[in-house]
Scaffold this motif. Structure first.
Motif, PDB file in Angstrom:
ATOM      1  N   SER A 151      -1.538  -3.337 -11.706  1.00  0.00           N
ATOM      2  CA  SER A 151      -1.026  -3.190 -10.346  1.00  0.00           C
ATOM      3  C   SER A 151       0.413  -2.686 -10.385  1.00  0.00           C
ATOM      4  O   SER A 151       1.296  -3.370 -10.915  1.00  0.00           O
ATOM      5  CB  SER A 151      -1.081  -4.540  -9.619  1.00  0.00           C
ATOM      6  N   ILE A 152       0.665  -1.531  -9.813  1.00  0.00           N
ATOM      7  CA  ILE A 152       2.015  -0.970  -9.807  1.00  0.00           C
ATOM      8  C   ILE A 152       2.978  -1.852  -8.999  1.00  0.00           C
ATOM      9  O   ILE A 152       4.071  -2.159  -9.479  1.00  0.00           O
ATOM     10  CB  ILE A 152       2.006   0.474  -9.272  1.00  0.00           C
ATOM     11  N   THR A 173     -14.518  -2.193  -4.561  1.00  0.00           N
ATOM     12  CA  THR A 173     -14.889  -0.976  -5.285  1.00  0.00           C
ATOM     13  C   THR A 173     -15.520  -1.325  -6.635  1.00  0.00           C
ATOM     14  O   THR A 173     -15.259  -2.387  -7.205  1.00  0.00           O
ATOM     15  CB  THR A 173     -13.673  -0.068  -5.543  1.00  0.00           C
ATOM     16  N   GLU A 174     -16.315  -0.398  -7.141  1.00  0.00           N
ATOM     17  CA  GLU A 174     -16.960  -0.595  -8.441  1.00  0.00           C
ATOM     18  C   GLU A 174     -15.924  -0.636  -9.564  1.00  0.00           C
ATOM     19  O   GLU A 174     -16.037  -1.427 -10.505  1.00  0.00           O
ATOM     20  CB  GLU A 174     -17.958   0.533  -8.676  1.00  0.00           C
ATOM     21  N   ASP A 175     -14.901   0.199  -9.461  1.00  0.00           N
ATOM     22  CA  ASP A 175     -13.852   0.219 -10.483  1.00  0.00           C
ATOM     23  C   ASP A 175     -13.109  -1.116 -10.532  1.00  0.00           C
ATOM     24  O   ASP A 175     -12.783  -1.620 -11.621  1.00  0.00           O
ATOM     25  CB  ASP A 175     -12.851   1.341 -10.187  1.00  0.00           C
ATOM     26  N   ASP A 176     -12.820  -1.682  -9.370  1.00  0.00           N
ATOM     27  CA  ASP A 176     -12.111  -2.955  -9.331  1.00  0.00           C
ATOM     28  C   ASP A 176     -12.957  -4.053  -9.958  1.00  0.00           C
ATOM     29  O   ASP A 176     -12.460  -4.886 -10.728  1.00  0.00           O
ATOM     30  CB  ASP A 176     -11.751  -3.310  -7.885  1.00  0.00           C
ATOM     31  N   ALA A 177     -14.246  -4.072  -9.642  1.00  0.00           N
ATOM     32  CA  ALA A 177     -15.147  -5.077 -10.210  1.00  0.00           C
ATOM     33  C   ALA A 177     -15.201  -4.956 -11.733  1.00  0.00           C
ATOM     34  O   ALA A 177     -15.148  -5.962 -12.459  1.00  0.00           O
ATOM     35  CB  ALA A 177     -16.538  -4.931  -9.610  1.00  0.00           C
ATOM     36  N   MET A 208      -4.998   6.383 -10.878  1.00  0.00           N
ATOM     37  CA  MET A 208      -4.363   5.701  -9.759  1.00  0.00           C
ATOM     38  C   MET A 208      -5.307   5.627  -8.555  1.00  0.00           C
ATOM     39  O   MET A 208      -5.827   6.641  -8.090  1.00  0.00           O
ATOM     40  CB  MET A 208      -3.081   6.426  -9.345  1.00  0.00           C
ATOM     41  N   GLU A 209      -5.559   4.400  -8.089  1.00  0.00           N
ATOM     42  CA  GLU A 209      -6.280   4.198  -6.837  1.00  0.00           C
ATOM     43  C   GLU A 209      -5.208   4.072  -5.763  1.00  0.00           C
ATOM     44  O   GLU A 209      -4.420   3.136  -5.767  1.00  0.00           O
ATOM     45  CB  GLU A 209      -7.133   2.927  -6.932  1.00  0.00           C
ATOM     46  N   ARG A 210      -5.153   5.032  -4.858  1.00  0.00           N
ATOM     47  CA  ARG A 210      -3.969   5.202  -4.025  1.00  0.00           C
ATOM     48  C   ARG A 210      -3.780   4.125  -2.972  1.00  0.00           C
ATOM     49  O   ARG A 210      -2.650   3.767  -2.634  1.00  0.00           O
ATOM     50  CB  ARG A 210      -4.023   6.577  -3.348  1.00  0.00           C
ATOM     51  N   THR A 211      -4.858   3.592  -2.434  1.00  0.00           N
ATOM     52  CA  THR A 211      -4.713   2.641  -1.334  1.00  0.00           C
ATOM     53  C   THR A 211      -3.928   1.414  -1.766  1.00  0.00           C
ATOM     54  O   THR A 211      -3.019   0.960  -1.067  1.00  0.00           O
ATOM     55  CB  THR A 211      -6.093   2.214  -0.798  1.00  0.00           C
ATOM     56  N   TYR A 212      -4.268   0.853  -2.944  1.00  0.00           N
ATOM     57  CA  TYR A 212      -3.592  -0.361  -3.412  1.00  0.00           C
ATOM     58  C   TYR A 212      -2.693  -0.106  -4.606  1.00  0.00           C
ATOM     59  O   TYR A 212      -2.141  -1.038  -5.176  1.00  0.00           O
ATOM     60  CB  TYR A 212      -4.643  -1.434  -3.739  1.00  0.00           C
ATOM     61  N   VAL A 233       0.856  -1.179   0.000  1.00  0.00           N
ATOM     62  CA  VAL A 233       0.000   0.000   0.000  1.00  0.00           C
ATOM     63  C   VAL A 233       0.898   1.237   0.000  1.00  0.00           C
ATOM     64  O   VAL A 233       2.117   1.140   0.126  1.00  0.00           O
ATOM     65  CB  VAL A 233      -0.949   0.038   1.224  1.00  0.00           C
ATOM     66  N   SER A 234       0.306   2.397  -0.140  1.00  0.00           N
ATOM     67  CA  SER A 234       1.083   3.629  -0.169  1.00  0.00           C
ATOM     68  C   SER A 234       1.514   4.035   1.238  1.00  0.00           C
ATOM     69  O   SER A 234       0.894   3.651   2.242  1.00  0.00           O
ATOM     70  CB  SER A 234       0.272   4.758  -0.802  1.00  0.00           C
ATOM     71  N   GLU A 235       2.566   4.842   1.314  1.00  0.00           N
ATOM     72  CA  GLU A 235       3.026   5.345   2.602  1.00  0.00           C
ATOM     73  C   GLU A 235       1.961   6.238   3.241  1.00  0.00           C
ATOM     74  O   GLU A 235       1.820   6.285   4.470  1.00  0.00           O
ATOM     75  CB  GLU A 235       4.341   6.102   2.432  1.00  0.00           C
ATOM     76  N   MET A 236       1.192   6.943   2.415  1.00  0.00           N
ATOM     77  CA  MET A 236       0.120   7.784   2.935  1.00  0.00           C
ATOM     78  C   MET A 236      -0.911   6.946   3.686  1.00  0.00           C
ATOM     79  O   MET A 236      -1.389   7.333   4.760  1.00  0.00           O
ATOM     80  CB  MET A 236      -0.564   8.552   1.796  1.00  0.00           C
TER      81      MET A 236
END
Length: 264
Positions: A124-125, A186-190, A145-149, A30-33
């Protein structure tokens, strides 16, 4: 999702404390944020202390039985995911083209196939960076970019896959249910999962046993869309019957050296 990350962070700090925010972020993919937000909440709960980019365990405020349960869950989950990834890697041959979804189990698979002569497509980055460390050819989608993952999604990501047709799609799921199929957070992931699955000759679900019987908010597809299911423990009988009647192969990776296959 915070509760699971909290448990994972506590398990890491139980092993080594303090740890840097960067190290925790890399371990959790996950991101540092995201880690900083979680640590802020954990500090409010009296679980950790923060200092100059690191976090340490506040052992006196955490019950020993709680930490033991956290460690056990983290150990079992990571070992099961590694076994699933190892069983999936056996399917891949030099020359294959792959689509790799997001998630920690898929990331473990990327580690195992990065030095094969394959072409990997992903949004996936973390998975792309992992695979890029080997000899595999890696192609990354565009998108938002979806920041959490740290995954790219949206119309641009879906468009990337539209003109592909690959040997394997290795897909993950937040939850797996007979009634609701594969569901996502999330809807985007689906939506992205549906696009990926439409572009593969063989669709392989990688799901640890804890995912079966659960449901999340957004439906990606029905289980009948899968060709192969790889998990770390035999699913309940009703799942096995469902897979058997539809010719879906089930591989149970029960140990690092042995897997059982059911069906075709």
């Amino acid at each position: 999702m915070y509760a699971k990350r909290r448990d994972d962070i506590l398990a890491m700090l139980k092993e080594t404390s303090p740890r840097s925010v960067k190290e925790i972020a890399e371990s959790l993919l996950v991101s540092e944020m995201t880690v900083r937000r979680d640590l802020t909440q954990m500090e409010r709960e009296g679980l950790v202390k923060r200092s100059f980019g690191t976090a340490s365990l506040t052992a006196k405020d955490v019950k020993p039985e709680f930490l033991q349960a956290v460690m056990q869950r983290a150990s079992m989950a990571s070992e099961g995911k590694r076994r699933i990834a190892a069983a999936a890697a056996v399917l891949v041959r030099d020359g294959d083209t792959l689509i790799l979804d997001v998630g920690t189990t898929v990331y473990e698979l990327a580690k195992l196939v990065q030095n094969k002569s394959v072409t990997i497509h992903t949004s996936s980055i973390p998975t792309a960076l992992c695979a890029n460390g080997g000899t595999a050819e890696v192609r990354v989608s565009g998108g938002r970019m979806e920041r959490t993952y740290e995954v790219l999604n949206g119309p641009a990501a879906e468009s990337f896959y539209r003109n592909l047709y690959c040997d394997f799609v290795f897909i993950s799921a937040a939850a797996v249910s007979l009634d609701h199929g594969l569901t996502a957070y999330t809807e985007d992931d689906a939506a992205l999962k549906r696009m990926m699955l439409s572009r593969g000759k063989t669709c392989v679900l990688l799901a640890d046993s804890g995912k079966f019987g659960a449901v999340q908010q957004y439906r990606a597809c029905g289980l009948e869309r899968m060709n192969i299911v790889i998990t770390d423990a035999p699913p309940a009988e009703e799942y096995m019957d469902f897979f058997a009647h539809r010719g879906i192969r089930v591989i149970v990776a029960e140990s690092s050296k042995e897997s059982r296959a059911f069906g075709m």
